[in-house]
Design a protein around this motif. Structure first.
Motif, PDB file in Angstrom:
ATOM      1  N   MET A  93    -103.888 -20.830  52.809  1.00 35.16           N
ATOM      2  CA  MET A  93    -103.748 -22.205  52.365  1.00 35.16           C
ATOM      3  C   MET A  93    -105.104 -22.884  52.239  1.00 35.16           C
ATOM      4  SD  MET A  93    -100.305 -23.621  54.222  1.00 35.16           S
ATOM      5  CE  MET A  93    -100.825 -23.236  55.879  1.00 35.16           C
ATOM      6  N   GLU A 116    -108.539 -24.034  50.241  1.00 35.88           N
ATOM      7  CA  GLU A 116    -108.671 -24.612  48.916  1.00 35.88           C
ATOM      8  C   GLU A 116    -110.129 -24.906  48.633  1.00 35.88           C
ATOM      9  OE1 GLU A 116    -107.077 -28.505  46.390  1.00 35.88           O
ATOM     10  OE2 GLU A 116    -107.067 -28.499  48.565  1.00 35.88           O
ATOM     11  N   ASP A 156    -105.298 -32.251  43.819  1.00 35.96           N
ATOM     12  CA  ASP A 156    -105.213 -32.920  45.107  1.00 35.96           C
ATOM     13  C   ASP A 156    -106.383 -33.881  45.219  1.00 35.96           C
ATOM     14  OD1 ASP A 156    -103.031 -31.383  45.755  1.00 35.96           O
ATOM     15  OD2 ASP A 156    -104.130 -30.003  47.052  1.00 35.96           O
ATOM     16  N   GLN A 193    -101.276 -35.844  45.326  1.00 31.48           N
ATOM     17  CA  GLN A 193    -101.375 -35.122  44.059  1.00 31.48           C
ATOM     18  C   GLN A 193    -101.184 -36.094  42.902  1.00 31.48           C
ATOM     19  OE1 GLN A 193     -98.975 -33.983  46.475  1.00 31.48           O
ATOM     20  NE2 GLN A 193    -100.678 -32.853  47.318  1.00 31.48           N
ATOM     21  N   GLY A 221    -109.239 -31.205  44.834  1.00 26.94           N
ATOM     22  CA  GLY A 221    -108.972 -29.785  44.699  1.00 26.94           C
ATOM     23  C   GLY A 221    -109.091 -29.354  43.252  1.00 26.94           C
ATOM     24  N   ARG A 245    -104.191 -27.263  39.708  1.00 24.38           N
ATOM     25  CA  ARG A 245    -103.103 -26.313  39.918  1.00 24.38           C
ATOM     26  C   ARG A 245    -101.968 -26.713  38.989  1.00 24.38           C
ATOM     27  NH1 ARG A 245    -101.457 -26.438  45.974  1.00 24.38           N
ATOM     28  NH2 ARG A 245    -101.881 -28.648  45.757  1.00 24.38           N
ATOM     29  N   LYS A 299    -102.131 -27.339  56.428  1.00 25.31           N
ATOM     30  CA  LYS A 299    -102.485 -28.303  55.395  1.00 25.31           C
ATOM     31  C   LYS A 299    -101.212 -28.852  54.771  1.00 25.31           C
ATOM     32  CE  LYS A 299    -105.474 -28.999  51.444  1.00 25.31           C
ATOM     33  NZ  LYS A 299    -106.420 -28.377  50.501  1.00 25.31           N
ATOM     34  N   SER A 314     -99.545 -32.180  52.371  1.00 32.36           N
ATOM     35  CA  SER A 314     -99.918 -33.261  51.471  1.00 32.36           C
ATOM     36  C   SER A 314     -98.751 -34.195  51.195  1.00 32.36           C
ATOM     37  CB  SER A 314    -100.472 -32.683  50.162  1.00 32.36           C
ATOM     38  OG  SER A 314    -100.890 -33.703  49.309  1.00 32.36           O
ATOM     39  N   CYS A 352     -95.058 -30.411  46.296  1.00 34.78           N
ATOM     40  CA  CYS A 352     -96.384 -30.006  45.809  1.00 34.78           C
ATOM     41  C   CYS A 352     -96.774 -28.566  46.107  1.00 34.78           C
ATOM     42  CB  CYS A 352     -97.457 -30.942  46.369  1.00 34.78           C
ATOM     43  SG  CYS A 352     -97.803 -30.723  48.140  1.00 34.78           S
ATOM     44  N   THR A 390     -98.415 -27.482  48.724  1.00 31.18           N
ATOM     45  CA  THR A 390     -99.633 -27.383  49.525  1.00 31.18           C
ATOM     46  C   THR A 390     -99.395 -26.617  50.816  1.00 31.18           C
ATOM     47  OG1 THR A 390    -100.495 -29.449  48.612  1.00 31.18           O
ATOM     48  CG2 THR A 390    -101.420 -28.716  50.709  1.00 31.18           C
ATOM     49  N   CYS A 391     -98.255 -26.840  51.456  1.00 36.29           N
ATOM     50  CA  CYS A 391     -97.972 -26.236  52.763  1.00 36.29           C
ATOM     51  C   CYS A 391     -97.167 -24.949  52.651  1.00 36.29           C
ATOM     52  CB  CYS A 391     -97.238 -27.235  53.650  1.00 36.29           C
ATOM     53  SG  CYS A 391     -95.603 -27.702  53.024  1.00 36.29           S
TER      54      CYS A 391
END
Length: 317
Positions: free
Chosen positions: A1, A3, A43, A53, A96, A99, A263, A265, A271, A273-274
């Motif tokens: 995870m 970035e 991000d 995001q 970030g 994506r 992490k 978000s 999103c 992210t996790c």
């Protein structure tokens, strides 16, 4: 995870309405930013553990800047308020790399883009890409009123203006969705982004008319998530940590409390992210990020909102 983070500066800020700003982010040294495709988001790091995001709404052919549109959400959990308050011209921030979980199907013979409110932002980038390839498409912008709508000037004077239809509730111009979708075929693809109720209306209408799920592309930016449920055990294999996830606790919160770096978000399962690999156990998926096919594989889980159907999960974290 992990970035890669980019340092950028707010090169330009436009106040489109009282609640909508448009930002241009540029690299600190003026070099081109990493390329992106229509539908991508970044991000934006707005503070300690405050990451949000935002869709890129510029022309993907122009990598000199990343363009964002941000609504000041009255139900904000801190992100949009911080963006409106702190992201002034000259402000340096970390972001970030782009994506894309909302890509265009460029082989489609016809594309229907529908943006509700601030959900217009990814549609603008899509329209730039489609017009550049001389594709058949239409862009429908649905909003309460002109006074609350951003990007009106751009949409009425850009290269794809002739493809744009605007629908304002205050002017009794509600989108006739069934008329728009009635002539769809296997080569027609629909894209929608907007508030939850708006999204549900568009998606359910398309489904009722018989449009295949694979031709309906959607991006949520705010989802009500049910977080409660029976407690269960999680073993973080890489960290060597076992935690008990409480009835009203997320996996992410339980792991962070035990010192495992997670992490997070959106905290709503939108999103990715996790996202984490599942090595053992059966997840209870509560996100809208994974596709139905990916959920059926049961080998990934969003730590911010999903839970477990088995007494124990083993995660690759």
């Amino acid at each position: 995870m992990s970035e890669t983070l980019l340092k950028v500066v707010v090169r330009k800020r436009e106040n489109h309405t009282d609640g909508v700003i448009a930002l241009e982010l540029a690299s600190l040294n003026g070099e081109a930013l990493p390329a992106f495709e229509a539908g991508a988001h970044i991000d934006v790091h707005l503070g300690d553990d405050l990451i949000r995001q935002y869709s890129l709404c510029g022309d993907p052919a122009d990598t000199s800047v990343y363009r964002l549109g941000i609504l000041k959400d009255p139900n904000s959990r801190g992100g949009s308020i911080a963006a409106h308050l702190n992201l002034q011209e000259g402000t340096e921030i970390s972001i970030g790399v782009p994506r894309n979980h909302f890509p265009l199907e460029m082989s489609a013979k016809r594309s229907i883009l529908i943006g509700g409110g601030i959900g217009i932002t990814p549609m603008i980038a899509m329209a730039y890409s489609l017009i550049a390839e001389n594709k058949t498409f239409e862009l429908h912008y649905c909003s309460r009123s002109r006074e609350t709508s951003g990007f009106l000037s751009e949409l009425t004077s850009c290269s794809f203006t002739k493809h744009v239809d605007m629908h304002f509730d205050s002017e009794d111009q509600r989108l006739d969705l069934e008329a728009v979708l009635k002539d769809f075929d296997a080569d027609t693809h629909l894209y929608v982004c907007g508030p939850n109720g708006f999204m549900d209306w568009v998606i359910s209408t398309a489904k009722n008319l018989g449009m295949p799920d694979s031709n309906v592309h959607k991006e949520f930016f705010n989802v009500e998530v049910e977080t409660g449920g029976a407690s269960f055990e999680v073993f973080a294999e890489k960290s060597g940590v076992t935690v008990q996830v409480g009835e009203n606790e997320s996996i992410a919160d339980a792991l962070k409390a035990a010192g495992v770096k997670v992490k997070v978000s959106c905290e709503q399962g939108t999103c990715g992210t996790c996202l984490c690999d599942v090595l053992e156990g059966t997840p209870e998926h509560r996100d809208v990020y994974l596709t139905e096919e990916e959920k059926e594989d049961n080998d990934q889980i969003t730590l911010c909102c999903s839970r477990s159907l088995s007494p124990r999960l083993v995660l690759d974290i």
